[in-house]
Design an enzyme around this catalytic site. Structure first.
Site, PDB file in Angstrom:
ATOM      1  N   ARG A 171     -17.232  -7.085  10.378  1.00 24.76           N
ATOM      2  CA  ARG A 171     -17.662  -5.743  10.103  1.00 24.76           C
ATOM      3  C   ARG A 171     -18.888  -5.765   9.276  1.00 24.76           C
ATOM      4  O   ARG A 171     -19.659  -4.819   9.362  1.00 24.76           O
ATOM      5  CB  ARG A 171     -16.622  -4.950   9.754  1.00 24.76           C
ATOM      6  CG  ARG A 171     -16.625  -3.638   9.813  1.00 24.76           C
ATOM      7  CD  ARG A 171     -15.137  -2.942   9.540  1.00 24.76           C
ATOM      8  NE  ARG A 171     -14.833  -2.810   7.989  1.00 24.76           N
ATOM      9  CZ  ARG A 171     -14.034  -1.816   7.783  1.00 24.76           C
ATOM     10  NH1 ARG A 171     -13.244  -1.073   8.564  1.00 24.76           N
ATOM     11  NH2 ARG A 171     -13.602  -1.615   6.549  1.00 24.76           N
ATOM     12  N   LYS A 186     -17.689 -14.236   0.684  1.00 26.95           N
ATOM     13  CA  LYS A 186     -16.462 -14.641  -0.126  1.00 26.95           C
ATOM     14  C   LYS A 186     -15.378 -13.968   0.340  1.00 26.95           C
ATOM     15  O   LYS A 186     -15.166 -12.541   0.147  1.00 26.95           O
ATOM     16  CB  LYS A 186     -16.845 -14.280  -1.437  1.00 26.95           C
ATOM     17  CG  LYS A 186     -15.720 -14.907  -2.550  1.00 26.95           C
ATOM     18  CD  LYS A 186     -15.537 -14.235  -3.576  1.00 26.95           C
ATOM     19  CE  LYS A 186     -14.470 -13.228  -3.701  1.00 26.95           C
ATOM     20  NZ  LYS A 186     -13.277 -13.607  -3.093  1.00 26.95           N
ATOM     21  N   ALA A 188     -11.227 -13.248   0.500  1.00 22.88           N
ATOM     22  CA  ALA A 188     -10.167 -13.396  -0.336  1.00 22.88           C
ATOM     23  C   ALA A 188      -9.609 -14.714  -0.481  1.00 22.88           C
ATOM     24  O   ALA A 188      -9.244 -15.336   0.368  1.00 22.88           O
ATOM     25  CB  ALA A 188      -8.931 -12.140  -0.132  1.00 22.88           C
ATOM     26  N   GLY A 240     -12.198  -3.799  -0.619  1.00 24.90           N
ATOM     27  CA  GLY A 240     -11.089  -3.977  -1.468  1.00 24.90           C
ATOM     28  C   GLY A 240     -10.585  -2.808  -2.188  1.00 24.90           C
ATOM     29  O   GLY A 240     -10.718  -1.606  -1.828  1.00 24.90           O
ATOM     30  N   GLU A 262     -16.270  -0.147   0.524  1.00 24.34           N
ATOM     31  CA  GLU A 262     -15.146   0.573   1.322  1.00 24.34           C
ATOM     32  C   GLU A 262     -13.873  -0.017   0.540  1.00 24.34           C
ATOM     33  O   GLU A 262     -13.209  -1.021   0.411  1.00 24.34           O
ATOM     34  CB  GLU A 262     -15.005  -0.427   2.610  1.00 24.34           C
ATOM     35  CG  GLU A 262     -16.254  -0.353   3.374  1.00 24.34           C
ATOM     36  CD  GLU A 262     -16.351   0.907   4.023  1.00 24.34           C
ATOM     37  OE1 GLU A 262     -15.433   1.532   4.206  1.00 24.34           O
ATOM     38  OE2 GLU A 262     -17.453   1.299   4.838  1.00 24.34           O
ATOM     39  N   LEU A 263     -13.033   1.028  -0.324  1.00 28.90           N
ATOM     40  CA  LEU A 263     -12.274   0.961  -1.027  1.00 28.90           C
ATOM     41  C   LEU A 263     -10.810   1.701  -0.631  1.00 28.90           C
ATOM     42  O   LEU A 263     -10.881   1.842   0.416  1.00 28.90           O
ATOM     43  CB  LEU A 263     -12.847   1.721  -2.283  1.00 28.90           C
ATOM     44  CG  LEU A 263     -13.916   1.254  -2.815  1.00 28.90           C
ATOM     45  CD1 LEU A 263     -14.567   1.976  -4.161  1.00 28.90           C
ATOM     46  CD2 LEU A 263     -14.130  -0.245  -2.952  1.00 28.90           C
ATOM     47  N   ARG A 290       1.006  -0.211  11.092  1.00 29.03           N
ATOM     48  CA  ARG A 290      -0.195  -1.034  11.619  1.00 29.03           C
ATOM     49  C   ARG A 290      -0.399  -1.958  10.449  1.00 29.03           C
ATOM     50  O   ARG A 290      -0.337  -1.468   9.327  1.00 29.03           O
ATOM     51  CB  ARG A 290      -1.179  -0.259  12.015  1.00 29.03           C
ATOM     52  CG  ARG A 290      -2.491  -1.152  12.394  1.00 29.03           C
ATOM     53  CD  ARG A 290      -3.413  -0.585  12.995  1.00 29.03           C
ATOM     54  NE  ARG A 290      -4.804  -1.304  13.132  1.00 29.03           N
ATOM     55  CZ  ARG A 290      -5.796  -1.039  12.506  1.00 29.03           C
ATOM     56  NH1 ARG A 290      -5.799  -0.043  11.545  1.00 29.03           N
ATOM     57  NH2 ARG A 290      -6.787  -1.868  12.604  1.00 29.03           N
ATOM     58  N   CYS A 296      -5.756   0.028   4.335  1.00 32.29           N
ATOM     59  CA  CYS A 296      -6.442   1.238   3.439  1.00 32.29           C
ATOM     60  C   CYS A 296      -6.231   2.554   4.475  1.00 32.29           C
ATOM     61  O   CYS A 296      -6.306   3.465   4.013  1.00 32.29           O
ATOM     62  CB  CYS A 296      -7.835   0.990   3.410  1.00 32.29           C
ATOM     63  SG  CYS A 296      -8.805   0.467   4.949  1.00 32.29           S
ATOM     64  N   GLU A 393      -1.550   4.134  -3.536  1.00 29.63           N
ATOM     65  CA  GLU A 393      -1.585   3.430  -2.282  1.00 29.63           C
ATOM     66  C   GLU A 393      -0.460   2.846  -2.246  1.00 29.63           C
ATOM     67  O   GLU A 393      -0.246   1.766  -3.280  1.00 29.63           O
ATOM     68  CB  GLU A 393      -2.910   2.636  -2.382  1.00 29.63           C
ATOM     69  CG  GLU A 393      -3.436   2.211  -1.205  1.00 29.63           C
ATOM     70  CD  GLU A 393      -4.541   1.299  -1.071  1.00 29.63           C
ATOM     71  OE1 GLU A 393      -5.106   0.806  -1.961  1.00 29.63           O
ATOM     72  OE2 GLU A 393      -5.429   1.616  -0.091  1.00 29.63           O
ATOM     73  N   SER A 453      -9.702   3.227  13.894  1.00 26.48           N
ATOM     74  CA  SER A 453     -10.466   1.839  13.869  1.00 26.48           C
ATOM     75  C   SER A 453     -11.233   1.521  15.149  1.00 26.48           C
ATOM     76  O   SER A 453     -10.249   1.703  16.169  1.00 26.48           O
ATOM     77  CB  SER A 453      -9.780   0.746  13.307  1.00 26.48           C
ATOM     78  OG  SER A 453      -9.253   0.995  12.062  1.00 26.48           O
TER      79      SER A 453
HETATM   80  P1  NAP Z   1      -8.991  -6.586  -4.145  1.00 24.38           P
HETATM   81  O1  NAP Z   1      -7.925  -7.124  -5.220  1.00 24.38           O
HETATM   82  O2  NAP Z   1      -9.849  -5.647  -4.638  1.00 24.38           O
HETATM   83  O3  NAP Z   1      -9.942  -7.743  -3.752  1.00 24.38           O
HETATM   84  C1  NAP Z   1     -10.892  -7.758  -2.793  1.00 24.38           C
HETATM   85  C2  NAP Z   1     -11.715  -8.921  -2.654  1.00 24.38           C
HETATM   86  O4  NAP Z   1     -12.307  -8.787  -4.118  1.00 24.38           O
HETATM   87  C3  NAP Z   1     -11.169 -10.394  -2.611  1.00 24.38           C
HETATM   88  O5  NAP Z   1     -12.167 -11.166  -2.054  1.00 24.38           O
HETATM   89  C4  NAP Z   1     -10.797 -10.649  -4.219  1.00 24.38           C
HETATM   90  O6  NAP Z   1     -10.715 -12.146  -4.247  1.00 24.38           O
HETATM   91  C5  NAP Z   1     -12.102 -10.044  -4.889  1.00 24.38           C
HETATM   92  N1  NAP Z   1     -12.265  -9.900  -6.200  1.00 24.38           N
HETATM   93  C6  NAP Z   1     -11.078  -9.599  -6.959  1.00 24.38           C
HETATM   94  N2  NAP Z   1     -11.486  -9.307  -8.232  1.00 24.38           N
HETATM   95  C7  NAP Z   1     -12.921  -9.505  -8.170  1.00 24.38           C
HETATM   96  C8  NAP Z   1     -13.949  -9.602  -9.354  1.00 24.38           C
HETATM   97  N3  NAP Z   1     -13.683  -9.558 -10.601  1.00 24.38           N
HETATM   98  N4  NAP Z   1     -15.106  -9.790  -8.829  1.00 24.38           N
HETATM   99  C9  NAP Z   1     -15.569 -10.152  -7.500  1.00 24.38           C
HETATM  100  N5  NAP Z   1     -14.849 -10.276  -6.648  1.00 24.38           N
HETATM  101  C10 NAP Z   1     -13.272  -9.964  -6.922  1.00 24.38           C
HETATM  102  O7  NAP Z   1      -8.134  -5.956  -3.088  1.00 24.38           O
HETATM  103  P2  NAP Z   1      -7.114  -6.811  -2.147  1.00 24.38           P
HETATM  104  O8  NAP Z   1      -5.830  -6.582  -2.841  1.00 24.38           O
HETATM  105  O9  NAP Z   1      -7.379  -8.078  -1.542  1.00 24.38           O
HETATM  106  O10 NAP Z   1      -7.127  -5.521  -0.714  1.00 24.38           O
HETATM  107  C11 NAP Z   1      -6.528  -4.543  -0.641  1.00 24.38           C
HETATM  108  C12 NAP Z   1      -7.296  -3.331  -0.934  1.00 24.38           C
HETATM  109  O11 NAP Z   1      -8.395  -3.276  -0.236  1.00 24.38           O
HETATM  110  C13 NAP Z   1      -6.656  -1.883  -1.035  1.00 24.38           C
HETATM  111  O12 NAP Z   1      -6.986  -1.400  -2.023  1.00 24.38           O
HETATM  112  C14 NAP Z   1      -7.213  -1.513   0.504  1.00 24.38           C
HETATM  113  O13 NAP Z   1      -7.040  -0.069   0.621  1.00 24.38           O
HETATM  114  C15 NAP Z   1      -8.449  -1.949   0.397  1.00 24.38           C
HETATM  115  N6  NAP Z   1      -9.081  -1.970   1.693  1.00 24.38           N
HETATM  116  C16 NAP Z   1     -10.001  -1.238   1.901  1.00 24.38           C
HETATM  117  C17 NAP Z   1     -10.738  -1.088   3.249  1.00 24.38           C
HETATM  118  C18 NAP Z   1     -11.713  -0.064   3.696  1.00 24.38           C
HETATM  119  O14 NAP Z   1     -12.467  -0.075   4.676  1.00 24.38           O
HETATM  120  N7  NAP Z   1     -11.975   1.053   3.012  1.00 24.38           N
HETATM  121  C19 NAP Z   1     -10.290  -1.993   4.385  1.00 24.38           C
HETATM  122  C20 NAP Z   1      -9.588  -2.906   3.996  1.00 24.38           C
HETATM  123  C21 NAP Z   1      -8.736  -2.828   2.665  1.00 24.38           C
HETATM  124  P3  NAP Z   1      -9.345 -12.731  -4.814  1.00 24.38           P
HETATM  125  O15 NAP Z   1      -8.403 -11.854  -4.356  1.00 24.38           O
HETATM  126  O16 NAP Z   1      -9.636 -14.074  -4.387  1.00 24.38           O
HETATM  127  O17 NAP Z   1      -9.773 -12.677  -6.347  1.00 24.38           O
END
Ligand code: NAP
Length: 489
Positions: A171, A186, A188, A240, A262-263, A290, A296, A393, A453
């Site tokens: 995307r 980068k 996860a 994220g 995109e949070l 799903r 999210c 969430e 989506s």
């Molecule tokens: P996250 O903990 O925020 O992590 C997202 C990404 O950021 C990962 O690659 C993570 O890497 C990285 N990251 C974490 N801390 C960082 C920092 N200090 N500096 C730079 N990068 C950092 O989120 P997640 O748990 O992976 O994903 C779930 C979240 O994503 C949910 O809140 C969900 O709603 C959201 N999401 C939103 C959408 C949308 O389109 N709005 C789509 C999908 C998911 P590491 O994990 O390796 O540290």
């Protein structure tokens, strides 16, 4: 479709390149290796290169060096690289789906759906690459001419989450390539394998060296922060959590870095009394289940008209209670594990909090014993207003249900959150549908359907769900700058 055996699992794991990809070379990580875990067993699947801040810097250097030549690369060829990668993903969808299930946990049939969805972004942006244009206008006073052109924004940093390991990458990568941007990607650390396979596919599809530079790392903050402060980086696109997004945005303010965010979400699912009841239950299953609720866009709270609330809760509980929970590679499994122990504890705490305040489980309500991070599909009735899961969430297979009396009350309850990603509305009354859709404070609405989506539609949120749009005509706009030329005539 092939039968999944331990040998096929081993075979796909062996095909994944495990190194960093910088400037067209595969190389080891200076920080050693990081282990990738199978969330259904807790066991290590394999190890991949772990990047240090120096590796991240090298990735940006390569993206900067390749920038001018890729910006000048013919749009048709950029599109054809994407199209070839699309075909290759579709061809290899079974093995990519298996790989995704191994690292992320969801059932293979769901992984396959994500693989196809992910590929679709490459196909869509292959088509968009040749449609980037500007305009020519006569100045209102008839004197001069106004020329506008679209140019690639420049090197971009793309950070993706674990819940959709491939689609959240395509995307961003699709429009970046289409627009002529070079990039540092980068993923996860919990799910780097699908992205590594995508990088290999793009390399095989003919992407020039240095255009896409990839690293996985166990230290996200210390590797990406120097890049965010580097003036040569021109944009960051992050998917994220809102919490991490906020921190990155604060960091990015120093260089006024252009951002797409995109949070997180807290999607309301509204069912009116006049809705097609069966369609609403079906839509609820999709919107809630799903990705096992780890989306999210997952319906986080169900607001149901009081006269049908009990019937809806019972019907949903029956469907959720019948789901087969297990390792995503097994036949007939509907729900895999959560991503890790921390996520499972969070879901358990939210359910305990709601039940402690008076909510009534109609099905589920517990973590499952044994290896892996499984949690029962859960439906909660009589959920009190102060239950934490109405505000946070959930990111798990838990459906809290709350009755409402009037349309105004439903809209107010739906909007009572700092998030604004998506909402779902079920009604057969057209006028009501439009009134409610207009009143909802979200970037997207599913009207009589439980999924929004689509690669050809603009995906994104408002409020604390972020800003920017991915997919659709709008998706490419995130990767171009508009230059205006005042022409003297
Ligand atoms: P996250 O903990 O925020 O992590 C997202 C990404 O950021 C990962 O690659 C993570 O890497 C990285 N990251 C974490 N801390 C960082 C920092 N200090 N500096 C730079 N990068 C950092 O989120 P997640 O748990 O992976 O994903 C779930 C979240 O994503 C949910 O809140 C969900 O709603 C959201 N999401 C939103 C959408 C949308 O389109 N709005 C789509 C999908 C998911 P590491 O994990 O390796 O540290």
């Amino acid at each position: 479709m092939t039968t999944i055996t331990a040998t096929s699992e081993q075979s796909i794991l062996e095909q994944v390149p495990k190194q960093l990809y910088i400037g067209g070379d595969w190389r080891d990580g200076s920080a050693g290796v990081l282990a990738v875990e199978d969330p259904s067993t807790g066991e290590t699947l394999c190890e991949v290169a772990d990047a240090s801040p120096e590796d991240a810097q090298a990735a940006l250097d390569a993206a900067v060096a390749a920038g001018p030549s890729f910006a000048a690369h013919p749009p048709r060829e950029r599109g054809e690289i994407l199209r070839r990668a699309y075909e290759m993903i579709i061809e290899r969808q079974d093995e990519l789906a298996l790989l995704m299930t191994l690292e992320m946990g969801k059932p293979v049939k769901e992984s396959r759906a994500e693989v196809v969805y992910a590929a679709d972004f490459l196909r869509w942006f292959a088509e968009e690459a040749v449609r980037i244009d500007g305009r020519y206008a006569v100045g209102p006073n008839g004197q001069g001419r106004l020329l506008t052109m679209k140019q690639p924004v420049g090197p971009v940093l793309l950070i993706t989450p674990w819940n959709f390991p491939l689609a959240m990458g395509t995307r961003k990568i699709g429009p970046a390539i289409a627009a002529g941007c070079t990039m540092v990607v980068k993923p996860a650390s919990q799910t780097p394998l699908s992205m590594l396979m995508l990088v290999k596919i793009l390399e095989e599809a003919g992407l020039p060296p240095g255009v896409l530079n990839h690293f996985a790392t166990s230290s996200s903050g210390s590797t990406t922060s120097p890049l965010i402060h580097d003036q040569r980086l021109r944009k960051m696109s992050f998917t994220g959590s809102t919490e991490v997004g906020r921190r990155l945005m604060a960091d990015a303010s120093e260089t006024l870095l252009r951002l797409s965010m995109e949070l997180g979400g807290n999607a309301p699912f509204i069912v009116f009394e006049d809705a097609d009841f069966d369609a609403a239950v079906e839509g609820a299953m999709i919107a809630k289940m799903r990705n096992g609720g780890e989306a999210c866009t997952a319906a986080n709270r169900f607001h149901v008209a009081a006269p049908v609330a009990e019937k809806f809760a019972d019907a949903l509980a029956e469907r959720m209670g019948a789901l087969k929970v297990g390792r995503g590679t097994e036949d007939g499994v509907d729900l895999g594990p959560l991503i890790d122990a921390k996520q499972r504890s969070k879901v358990a705490e939210l359910v305990e909090d709601a039940v402690g305040r008076g909510a009534r489980p109609l099905t589920g309500g517990h973590a499952l014993d044994g290896a892996g991070y499984f949690y029962e599909p859960t439906v909660l009735a009589d959920v009190p207003d102060d239950a934490s899961l109405l505000r946070e969430e959930i990111f798990g297979p838990v459906a809290p249900i709350k009755p409402f009396s009037t349309e105004e009350e439903a809209i107010a309850a739906a909007n009572d959150t700092e998030y604004g990603l998506v909402a779902y509305v079920f009604t057969r009354d057209l006028k009501r549908a439009l009134r409610v859709v207009e009143g909802l404070e979200t970037g997207m609405v599913g009207l009589n359907q439980g999924i929004v989506s689509n690669a050809s539609a603009p995906f994104g949120g408002i409020k604390q769900s972020g800003f920017g749009r991915e997919g659709g005509y709008e998706g490419i706009e995130e990767y171009v700058e508009t230059k205006y030329v005042a022409v003297n005539l």
